[in-house]
Design an enzyme around this catalytic site. Structure first.
Site, PDB file in Angstrom:
ATOM      1  N   GLU A 108       9.260  -8.180   2.107  1.00  0.00           N
ATOM      2  CA  GLU A 108       7.853  -8.605   2.091  1.00  0.00           C
ATOM      3  C   GLU A 108       7.229  -8.196   0.753  1.00  0.00           C
ATOM      4  O   GLU A 108       6.360  -8.871   0.222  1.00  0.00           O
ATOM      5  CB  GLU A 108       7.087  -7.954   3.253  1.00  0.00           C
ATOM      6  CG  GLU A 108       5.625  -8.347   3.270  1.00  0.00           C
ATOM      7  CD  GLU A 108       4.850  -7.814   4.465  1.00  0.00           C
ATOM      8  OE1 GLU A 108       5.350  -7.891   5.596  1.00  0.00           O
ATOM      9  OE2 GLU A 108       3.725  -7.330   4.252  1.00  0.00           O
TER      10      GLU A 108
ATOM     11  N   ARG B  34       3.099 -14.401   5.926  1.00  0.00           N
ATOM     12  CA  ARG B  34       3.241 -13.604   4.689  1.00  0.00           C
ATOM     13  C   ARG B  34       3.669 -14.491   3.520  1.00  0.00           C
ATOM     14  O   ARG B  34       4.527 -14.121   2.713  1.00  0.00           O
ATOM     15  CB  ARG B  34       4.249 -12.462   4.865  1.00  0.00           C
ATOM     16  CG  ARG B  34       3.876 -11.466   5.915  1.00  0.00           C
ATOM     17  CD  ARG B  34       2.593 -10.697   5.568  1.00  0.00           C
ATOM     18  NE  ARG B  34       2.318  -9.731   6.606  1.00  0.00           N
ATOM     19  CZ  ARG B  34       1.604 -10.007   7.694  1.00  0.00           C
ATOM     20  NH1 ARG B  34       1.054 -11.195   7.878  1.00  0.00           N
ATOM     21  NH2 ARG B  34       1.392  -9.069   8.597  1.00  0.00           N
TER      22      ARG B  34
ATOM     23  N   SER C 163       4.897  -2.609   4.707  1.00  0.00           N
ATOM     24  CA  SER C 163       6.156  -3.140   5.262  1.00  0.00           C
ATOM     25  C   SER C 163       7.056  -3.580   4.114  1.00  0.00           C
ATOM     26  O   SER C 163       6.661  -4.418   3.310  1.00  0.00           O
ATOM     27  CB  SER C 163       5.880  -4.357   6.150  1.00  0.00           C
ATOM     28  OG  SER C 163       4.969  -4.007   7.154  1.00  0.00           O
TER      29      SER C 163
HETATM   30  C1  LIG Z   1       0.139   1.363   3.763  1.00  0.00           C
HETATM   31  C2  LIG Z   1       0.122  -0.137   3.584  1.00  0.00           C
HETATM   32  C3  LIG Z   1      -0.178  -0.951   4.658  1.00  0.00           C
HETATM   33  C4  LIG Z   1      -0.199  -2.343   4.512  1.00  0.00           C
HETATM   34  N1  LIG Z   1      -0.513  -3.114   5.597  1.00  0.00           N
HETATM   35  C5  LIG Z   1      -0.533  -4.457   5.486  1.00  0.00           C
HETATM   36  C6  LIG Z   1      -0.859  -5.281   6.604  1.00  0.00           C
HETATM   37  O1  LIG Z   1      -1.163  -4.798   7.682  1.00  0.00           O
HETATM   38  N2  LIG Z   1      -0.840  -6.619   6.432  1.00  0.00           N
HETATM   39  C7  LIG Z   1      -0.536  -7.200   5.237  1.00  0.00           C
HETATM   40  O2  LIG Z   1      -0.548  -8.431   5.153  1.00  0.00           O
HETATM   41  N3  LIG Z   1      -0.243  -6.445   4.155  1.00  0.00           N
HETATM   42  C8  LIG Z   1      -0.227  -5.102   4.247  1.00  0.00           C
HETATM   43  N4  LIG Z   1       0.085  -4.329   3.162  1.00  0.00           N
HETATM   44  C9  LIG Z   1       0.415  -4.977   1.889  1.00  0.00           C
HETATM   45  C10 LIG Z   1      -0.793  -5.085   0.922  1.00  0.00           C
HETATM   46  O3  LIG Z   1      -1.834  -4.277   1.364  1.00  0.00           O
HETATM   47  C11 LIG Z   1      -1.305  -6.519   0.805  1.00  0.00           C
HETATM   48  O4  LIG Z   1      -0.277  -7.387   0.425  1.00  0.00           O
HETATM   49  C12 LIG Z   1      -2.448  -6.628  -0.209  1.00  0.00           C
HETATM   50  O5  LIG Z   1      -3.016  -7.913  -0.154  1.00  0.00           O
HETATM   51  C13 LIG Z   1      -1.993  -6.339  -1.635  1.00  0.00           C
HETATM   52  O6  LIG Z   1      -3.145  -6.241  -2.444  1.00  0.00           O
HETATM   53  P1  LIG Z   1      -3.065  -5.633  -3.901  1.00  0.00           P
HETATM   54  O7  LIG Z   1      -4.367  -5.856  -4.559  1.00  0.00           O
HETATM   55  O8  LIG Z   1      -2.606  -4.241  -3.841  1.00  0.00           O
HETATM   56  O9  LIG Z   1      -1.953  -6.575  -4.543  1.00  0.00           O
HETATM   57  P2  LIG Z   1      -0.835  -6.190  -5.597  1.00  0.00           P
HETATM   58  O10 LIG Z   1       0.179  -5.320  -4.951  1.00  0.00           O
HETATM   59  O11 LIG Z   1      -1.452  -5.710  -6.841  1.00  0.00           O
HETATM   60  O12 LIG Z   1      -0.199  -7.616  -5.853  1.00  0.00           O
HETATM   61  C14 LIG Z   1       0.536  -8.264  -4.846  1.00  0.00           C
HETATM   62  C15 LIG Z   1       0.966  -9.640  -5.368  1.00  0.00           C
HETATM   63  O13 LIG Z   1      -0.184 -10.441  -5.576  1.00  0.00           O
HETATM   64  C16 LIG Z   1      -0.308 -10.833  -6.940  1.00  0.00           C
HETATM   65  N5  LIG Z   1      -1.744 -10.737  -7.241  1.00  0.00           N
HETATM   66  C17 LIG Z   1      -2.556  -9.671  -7.054  1.00  0.00           C
HETATM   67  N6  LIG Z   1      -3.824  -9.993  -7.373  1.00  0.00           N
HETATM   68  C18 LIG Z   1      -3.813 -11.279  -7.781  1.00  0.00           C
HETATM   69  C19 LIG Z   1      -4.811 -12.189  -8.253  1.00  0.00           C
HETATM   70  N7  LIG Z   1      -6.098 -11.845  -8.366  1.00  0.00           N
HETATM   71  N8  LIG Z   1      -4.416 -13.437  -8.622  1.00  0.00           N
HETATM   72  C20 LIG Z   1      -3.126 -13.826  -8.532  1.00  0.00           C
HETATM   73  N9  LIG Z   1      -2.138 -13.018  -8.089  1.00  0.00           N
HETATM   74  C21 LIG Z   1      -2.483 -11.763  -7.711  1.00  0.00           C
HETATM   75  C22 LIG Z   1       0.551  -9.863  -7.727  1.00  0.00           C
HETATM   76  O14 LIG Z   1       1.048 -10.461  -8.914  1.00  0.00           O
HETATM   77  C23 LIG Z   1       1.670  -9.576  -6.731  1.00  0.00           C
HETATM   78  O15 LIG Z   1       2.633 -10.608  -6.756  1.00  0.00           O
HETATM   79  C24 LIG Z   1       0.103  -2.932   3.267  1.00  0.00           C
HETATM   80  C25 LIG Z   1       0.395  -2.106   2.171  1.00  0.00           C
HETATM   81  C26 LIG Z   1       0.402  -0.719   2.319  1.00  0.00           C
HETATM   82  C27 LIG Z   1       0.707   0.152   1.139  1.00  0.00           C
END
Ligand SMILES: Cc1cc2nc3c(=O)[nH]c(=O)nc-3n(C[C@H](O)[C@H](O)[C@H](O)COP(=O)(O)OP(=O)(O)OC[C@H]3O[C@@H](n4cnc5c(N)ncnc54)[C@H](O)[C@@H]3O)c2cc1C
Length: 343
Positions: free
Chosen positions: A339, A164, A244
């Site tokens: 996380e 992570r 998480s």
């Molecule tokens: C129900 C649920 C289940 C989940 N299960 C998992 C799992 O099984 N495994 C896991 O690893 N994660 C899991 N996650 C966490 C999440 O899905 C991941 O971290 C995912 O990659 C976040 O994507 P996002 O586009 O929503 O990012 P955001 O929440 O929008 O951003 C997350 C971070 O990345 C940065 N960011 C986003 N896009 C970019 C970009 N293009 N360039 C630079 N920085 C960027 C943001 O500034 C922030 O710091 C879960 C979340 C939820 C709500």
């Protein structure tokens, strides 16, 4: 490109906390990101790159510019020797990419099914599930330096992926906007390529072992993963959360052995950095699973997920998370690290 002011972020993050961005814009191309980063009005403003907001926890209004990444597109850039390289725009929904790769008869992304979010965010915390992490399939990525506007290519090694974790959560935190990610997958349509599922992890292992190995396909694994996830994780559109809240703690071998001896039921997994202990189990043992305090609490089916029952404030969630963290520390002497990205 429209720039919104004093814009509500409630629909742009899955925790559904009522916060605002001073400025908000959606960028569909690298040029639009460049335009925003060079714009005189935003030069000195703090910038936050946002995907779907499924891994962020806003504790207050964001006083700078939020750049929501909406770069589309999926293409195959190489196909040879039984593998394919896929290049996907940072704004592509992760599940859309998984579905697309299954349609192409590619294998490699199926264990990562149903992880919410965008392709561009996937390298940030090196998303992982059911024995596979992004690092296992990532070939590299393109990103724009928000200070200089330069576009740089990163190899997977340069991303310094960890559990992570990546360089984008450390030295380069907030500096780059990821534009596209390249992934290497097996091409099951190529002659002589057979499917070898990764089925080493918990519930998935049990379910796949009960199936006829001859019937296993990436699609079946994807469906099985999705089925397991549906039973364990809340639907963010109905119940605010960011997955998480804490990482699984990774303990040195000696310390882990001692814990396992004292608590033989604790779920643990070997990791390259030590032994990963289930944070959900630790939290559950402290009595938090399904416990609600005001508008927040630990999800009834997975203690690691802190939920917003609708009207939770960031302050309430922070206080709750702090109490969870404290009781795990007092009971087990283990420090839980968040996380989620706390903003
Ligand atoms: C129900 C649920 C289940 C989940 N299960 C998992 C799992 O099984 N495994 C896991 O690893 N994660 C899991 N996650 C966490 C999440 O899905 C991941 O971290 C995912 O990659 C976040 O994507 P996002 O586009 O929503 O990012 P955001 O929440 O929008 O951003 C997350 C971070 O990345 C940065 N960011 C986003 N896009 C970019 C970009 N293009 N360039 C630079 N920085 C960027 C943001 O500034 C922030 O710091 C879960 C979340 C939820 C709500």
């Amino acid at each position: 490109m429209e720039i919104k002011e004093h814009y509500s972020l409630k629909e742009h993050h899955t925790f559904k906390i009522p916060v605002q961005a001073r400025y908000f814009a959606e960028a569909r191309t690298a040029d639009e990101i460049l335009e925003l980063s060079r714009h005189p009005a935003f030069r000195s403003q703090e910038k936050l790159v946002l995907g779907s907001g499924s891994n962020v926890f806003f504790t207050k209004n964001f006083e700078g510019l939020v750049i929501k990444i909406a770069i589309p597109g999926i293409e195959i850039t190489k196909r040879q020797d039984g593998y394919a390289i896929i290049r996907a725009g940072a704004g592509v929904n992760w599940q859309e990419l998984v579905d697309w790769s299954l349609q192409q008869n590619f294998a490699g992304l199926e264990n990562l099914s149903m992880i919410p979010g965008t392709v561009g965010a996937s390298p940030i915390q090196n998303i992982g599930a059911y024995g596979i992490e992004l690092k296992d399939v990532c070939e590299g990525l393109e990103a724009m330096d928000l200070e200089s506007g330069e576009i740089r290519e990163f190899t997977a090694e340069e991303c310094r992926f960890g559990y992570r974790n990546s360089i984008f959560k450390n030295e380069l935190r907030g500096r780059y906007a990821i534009l596209a990610v390249s992934l290497k997958v097996s091409d099951l349509s190529a002659p002589g390529v057979t499917y070898r599922p990764t089925a080493s992890y918990g519930d998935l292992k049990t379910k796949l072992e009960a199936m006829d190995p001859k019937t296993l396909s990436p699609r079946l694994v994807s469906e099985t993963v999705s089925e397991i996830r549906r039973t364990k994780l809340p639907n963010s559109t109905l119940l605010g959360n960011a997955g998480s809240f804490f990482k699984n703690p990774v303990l040195a071998e000696e310390r882990a052995k001692q814990l396992i001896k004292e608590h033989p039921q604790v779920p643990w997994f070997k990791d390259s950095q030590g032994i990963k202990i289930s944070a959900g189990w630790l939290i559950e043992q402290c009595g938090w699973k399904g416990k609600r305090v005001g508008n927040t609490g630990c999800y009834e089916k997975q203690a690691l997920v802190i939920v917003n029952y609708g009207a939770a404030t960031a302050k309430e969630i922070l206080a709750f998370a702090y109490n969870v963290q404290s009781s795990v520390r007092e009971t087990f002497g283990i420090e839980l690290a968040p996380e989620v990205n706390i903003i």
